[in-house]
Design a protein around this motif. Structure first.
Motif, PDB file in Angstrom:
ATOM      1  N   ALA A 118      69.266  21.851  43.468  1.00 26.66           N
ATOM      2  CA  ALA A 118      69.448  20.401  43.380  1.00 26.66           C
ATOM      3  C   ALA A 118      68.106  19.683  43.440  1.00 26.66           C
ATOM      4  O   ALA A 118      67.853  18.731  42.693  1.00 26.66           O
ATOM      5  N   LYS A 119      67.233  20.139  44.329  1.00 31.28           N
ATOM      6  CA  LYS A 119      65.904  19.526  44.435  1.00 31.28           C
ATOM      7  C   LYS A 119      65.087  19.787  43.171  1.00 31.28           C
ATOM      8  O   LYS A 119      64.373  18.907  42.690  1.00 31.28           O
ATOM      9  N   MET A 120      65.208  21.000  42.630  1.00 31.67           N
ATOM     10  CA  MET A 120      64.489  21.321  41.401  1.00 31.67           C
ATOM     11  C   MET A 120      64.936  20.413  40.256  1.00 31.67           C
ATOM     12  O   MET A 120      64.134  19.963  39.443  1.00 31.67           O
ATOM     13  N   GLN A 121      66.240  20.120  40.191  1.00 31.69           N
ATOM     14  CA  GLN A 121      66.767  19.310  39.097  1.00 31.69           C
ATOM     15  C   GLN A 121      66.216  17.884  39.118  1.00 31.69           C
ATOM     16  O   GLN A 121      66.178  17.225  38.083  1.00 31.69           O
ATOM     17  N   LEU A 122      65.785  17.418  40.279  1.00 27.21           N
ATOM     18  CA  LEU A 122      65.138  16.101  40.315  1.00 27.21           C
ATOM     19  C   LEU A 122      63.856  16.125  39.485  1.00 27.21           C
ATOM     20  O   LEU A 122      63.507  15.141  38.829  1.00 27.21           O
ATOM     21  N   GLY A 123      63.167  17.253  39.510  1.00 21.76           N
ATOM     22  CA  GLY A 123      61.990  17.422  38.651  1.00 21.76           C
ATOM     23  C   GLY A 123      62.363  17.525  37.188  1.00 21.76           C
ATOM     24  O   GLY A 123      61.662  17.007  36.309  1.00 21.76           O
ATOM     25  N   VAL A 124      63.498  18.180  36.912  1.00 23.28           N
ATOM     26  CA  VAL A 124      63.971  18.311  35.525  1.00 23.28           C
ATOM     27  C   VAL A 124      64.231  16.932  34.914  1.00 23.28           C
ATOM     28  O   VAL A 124      63.929  16.687  33.744  1.00 23.28           O
ATOM     29  N   GLU A 143      61.038  26.202  34.801  1.00 22.10           N
ATOM     30  CA  GLU A 143      60.965  24.764  34.563  1.00 22.10           C
ATOM     31  C   GLU A 143      59.514  24.311  34.409  1.00 22.10           C
ATOM     32  O   GLU A 143      59.206  23.447  33.579  1.00 22.10           O
ATOM     33  N   LEU A 144      58.623  24.882  35.210  1.00 20.64           N
ATOM     34  CA  LEU A 144      57.198  24.567  35.051  1.00 20.64           C
ATOM     35  C   LEU A 144      56.702  24.980  33.665  1.00 20.64           C
ATOM     36  O   LEU A 144      55.962  24.238  33.011  1.00 20.64           O
ATOM     37  N   ALA A 145      57.140  26.157  33.212  1.00 19.54           N
ATOM     38  CA  ALA A 145      56.742  26.632  31.881  1.00 19.54           C
ATOM     39  C   ALA A 145      57.211  25.660  30.807  1.00 19.54           C
ATOM     40  O   ALA A 145      56.442  25.266  29.919  1.00 19.54           O
ATOM     41  N   THR A 182      53.460  14.642  34.905  1.00 25.15           N
ATOM     42  CA  THR A 182      52.697  14.762  36.155  1.00 25.15           C
ATOM     43  C   THR A 182      53.633  14.731  37.359  1.00 25.15           C
ATOM     44  O   THR A 182      53.519  15.548  38.286  1.00 25.15           O
ATOM     45  N   GLU A 183      54.574  13.792  37.331  1.00 26.92           N
ATOM     46  CA  GLU A 183      55.527  13.647  38.432  1.00 26.92           C
ATOM     47  C   GLU A 183      56.469  14.843  38.502  1.00 26.92           C
ATOM     48  O   GLU A 183      56.846  15.292  39.594  1.00 26.92           O
ATOM     49  N   ASP A 231      56.259  21.451  42.551  1.00 22.39           N
ATOM     50  CA  ASP A 231      55.375  21.944  43.611  1.00 22.39           C
ATOM     51  C   ASP A 231      56.027  21.778  44.988  1.00 22.39           C
ATOM     52  O   ASP A 231      55.836  22.619  45.879  1.00 22.39           O
ATOM     53  N   ASP A 232      56.793  20.697  45.152  1.00 21.73           N
ATOM     54  CA  ASP A 232      57.521  20.497  46.413  1.00 21.73           C
ATOM     55  C   ASP A 232      58.549  21.614  46.623  1.00 21.73           C
ATOM     56  O   ASP A 232      58.741  22.101  47.741  1.00 21.73           O
ATOM     57  N   VAL A 233      59.204  22.010  45.521  1.00 27.19           N
ATOM     58  CA  VAL A 233      60.188  23.094  45.597  1.00 27.19           C
ATOM     59  C   VAL A 233      59.495  24.397  45.994  1.00 27.19           C
ATOM     60  O   VAL A 233      59.975  25.135  46.856  1.00 27.19           O
TER      61      VAL A 233
END
Length: 554
Positions: free
Chosen positions: A194-200, A231-233, A209-210, A216-218
């Motif tokens: 769920a936290k990762m999807q906020l980055g998505v 997701e980073l890739a 950038t955000e 990185d927080d994940v």
């Protein structure tokens, strides 16, 4: 005997707890995209106890994640006979029907699962919603409707909120997706997806950038969570694609992160295929060829490997291997052919058709054009990718063949290269009709005129296009239109002032325009003809054609 019964019950309870733990471990592995690990775990459970219906269901889901639908169906069918939670497998069978486009059949299967639900159950609704989302024919609105039923049972359950986030994201409702993902993570801070999807969501908004900061927080919370590296890739790939100045730097990061993702998930054939798809996006064809050959060692008969071998071989200069691999893949009627398959085969055949002396093997070239047309018919956006092929043929002075490529390229008005490809289309036809020994092709010249007209409509200030359109009309023996387009060229360069008029290239075209216009007037308006020949002499006093023509007219 009484003691034996007590011990038996204790033993069965212990087995049940162990299996529940194993199923939970499998769920964690699935979430971490460690599909081979999950598969081994679930196979072990169903082998030791065929009464666990949820294990069969989850195993079927893993097979679907790995695109092995036949094995998924076998698992679901076996799971239906399980004593405990066997009905869940109707949900998996429902997804298979959705994949085939059978909505009514799928809903009937989902209803069978719903009938077995107890009053407080909600997980079945989540599974049904995910079946709607994970189908090859996803229906996010149906997923949202089903999740509303889950919400009635337990609106604070983090898994329900996570599913809502995925459904809203698929339905392109970013604000609601954000709220749902936030609520899911606040409800269970171990729910790292769920936290990762906020980055998505940030990635989708091009806030790269955000997005990277969110990932990185994940990683700071759980550096072993593999999907975040995928997701980073993907984020760095999109970042590079949208900012060409940093393309090389960001694509390198993208490839490095994808390798890390692979190392933290698994190197199964399905994972390698996902990796291969990413390598195609990133245009790393050397790595693609290495990956394709590794896949071939794992499974020599999987036809999709031929696709990767074909693409890599073409990009790495092995034309014959590309044609062999792609022909084998495309000619197998059981394979799902995509537009890129036809495009690569067409491009490979163009290379094959081109000889060392820049001549062409026309039958092979015509085959190639047929495949390129098929590709564009399936996926019109590919028109933006074939302009370079047309330009290469144009530079080789293979003007007719270049025009065939540009005609396909200009079939899509939304192409980013639409204007330039039209200009090249017109020029290719014009020069094909002016080469030595050419037989005038009136139909083709009319296509050239239309192409030049498309350029003028889109970019009226493109001055040279008026010259070429005038030349085309001269070949078509339409003096009126020829004069009109030359005059428009004259008007544009004159408006741009003395500096533009002083350029040698412009002077040459003005001389061409005045002389050709004068020749057009010679039989109908001698005064006009003399006026334009004199304008030529004002620019080029020694121009022999103008001087001789003036003497003849007098």
């Amino acid at each position: 005997m009484k003691n034996f019964k007590v011990l038996s019950m204790a033993f069965m309870a212990s087995v049940s707890v162990m299996q529940a733990q194993d199923v939970n471990e499998a769920k964690k592995a699935i979430d971490a995209e460690q599909y081979d690990k999950a598969k081994l775990n679930l196979k072990s459970i169903v082998k030791s106890d065929d009464s666990n219906g949820e294990a069969f269901f989850l195993l079927g889901n893993v097979y679907l994640f790995q695109n092995v639908a036949d094995s998924a169906k076998i698992s679901y069918d076996k799971g239906l006979n399980a004593k405990k939670d066997g009905y869940l497998n109707n949900i998996g069978l429902g997804q298979l029907l959705l994949d085939k486009g059978d909505l009514a059949g799928a809903n009937a299967k989902f209803e069978l699962a719903k009938k077995e639900m107890r009053r407080k159950d909600f997980q079945e609704y989540v599974y049904i919603a995910r079946a709607n989302m994970n189908s090859t024919n996803p229906n996010y609105k149906n997923a949202l409707a089903v999740l509303e039923l889950a919400k009635e049972k337990n609106d604070q359950e983090p898994q329900v909120q996570l599913a809502f986030g995925d459904a809203f994201y698929g339905d392109k409702n970013q604000n609601e997706a954000y709220r749902a993902y936030r609520n899911a993570y606040q409800g269970d801070n171990t729910l790292i997806r769920a936290k990762m999807q906020l980055g998505v969501l940030l990635k989708g908004a091009k806030a790269y950038t955000e997005a990277v900061a969110a990932y990185d927080d994940v990683i700071a919370i759980n550096p072993s969570y593999g999907p975040v590296y995928r997701e980073l890739a993907e984020t760095y790939y999109l970042w590079g694609s949208n900012q060409p100045a940093k393309y090389d730097e960001n694509i390198k990061k993208a490839l490095d992160y994808y390798e890390k993702y692979m190392s933290m998930t698994d190197y199964s054939l399905a994972s390698r295929m996902r990796h291969a798809d990413f390598l195609i996006l990133a245009k790393d064809y050397k790595a693609l060829e290495v990956e394709a050959n590794k896949m071939k060692q794992l499974d020599k008969v999987n036809p999709r490997i031929l696709r990767y071998l074909g693409y890599a071989a073409y990009e790495n200069g092995n034309t014959d291997s590309a044609i062999t691999s792609l022909n084998s893949f495309i000619n197998d009627s059981s394979n799902k052919i995509i537009a890129q398959d036809y495009m690569y085969l067409g491009l490979a055949k163009v290379k094959k058709a081109t000889k060392a002396d820049d001549s062409l093997d026309l039958p092979v070239f015509n085959e190639a054009i047929g495949f390129i047309k098929k590709a564009v018919d399936m996926e019109p956006t590919l028109t933006s990718e074939i302009g370079d092929l047309g330009k290469k043929l144009y530079e080789q002075k293979l003007f007719k063949e270049a025009s065939e490529v540009f005609e396909i390229a200009t079939s899509n008005k939304e192409s980013k290269n639409y204007l330039l490809d039209n200009f090249y289309l017109g020029n290719s036809i014009y020069f094909d009709n002016t080469k030595s020994g050419a037989v005038k092709d009136t139909v083709a010249l009319q296509k050239a005129d239309v192409a030049f007209g498309n350029v003028i409509q889109a970019s009226p200030a493109t001055q040279d296009v008026y010259v070429y359109r005038a030349r085309t009309q001269s070949l078509l023996e339409n003096d009126e239109l020829m004069i009109k387009y030359y005059q428009q060229y004259i008007d544009i360069v004159t408006q741009r002032g003395p500096e533009e008029l002083a350029k040698s290239t412009v002077k040459g075209k003005l001389v061409e325009a005045y002389n050709t216009m004068a020749a057009g007037y010679a039989n109908s308006d001698k005064a006009k003809a003399l006026e334009y020949f004199n304008k030529t002499l004002a620019i080029d006093p020694g121009n022999a054609y103008a001087t001789q023509s003036i003497n003849s007219l007098k």
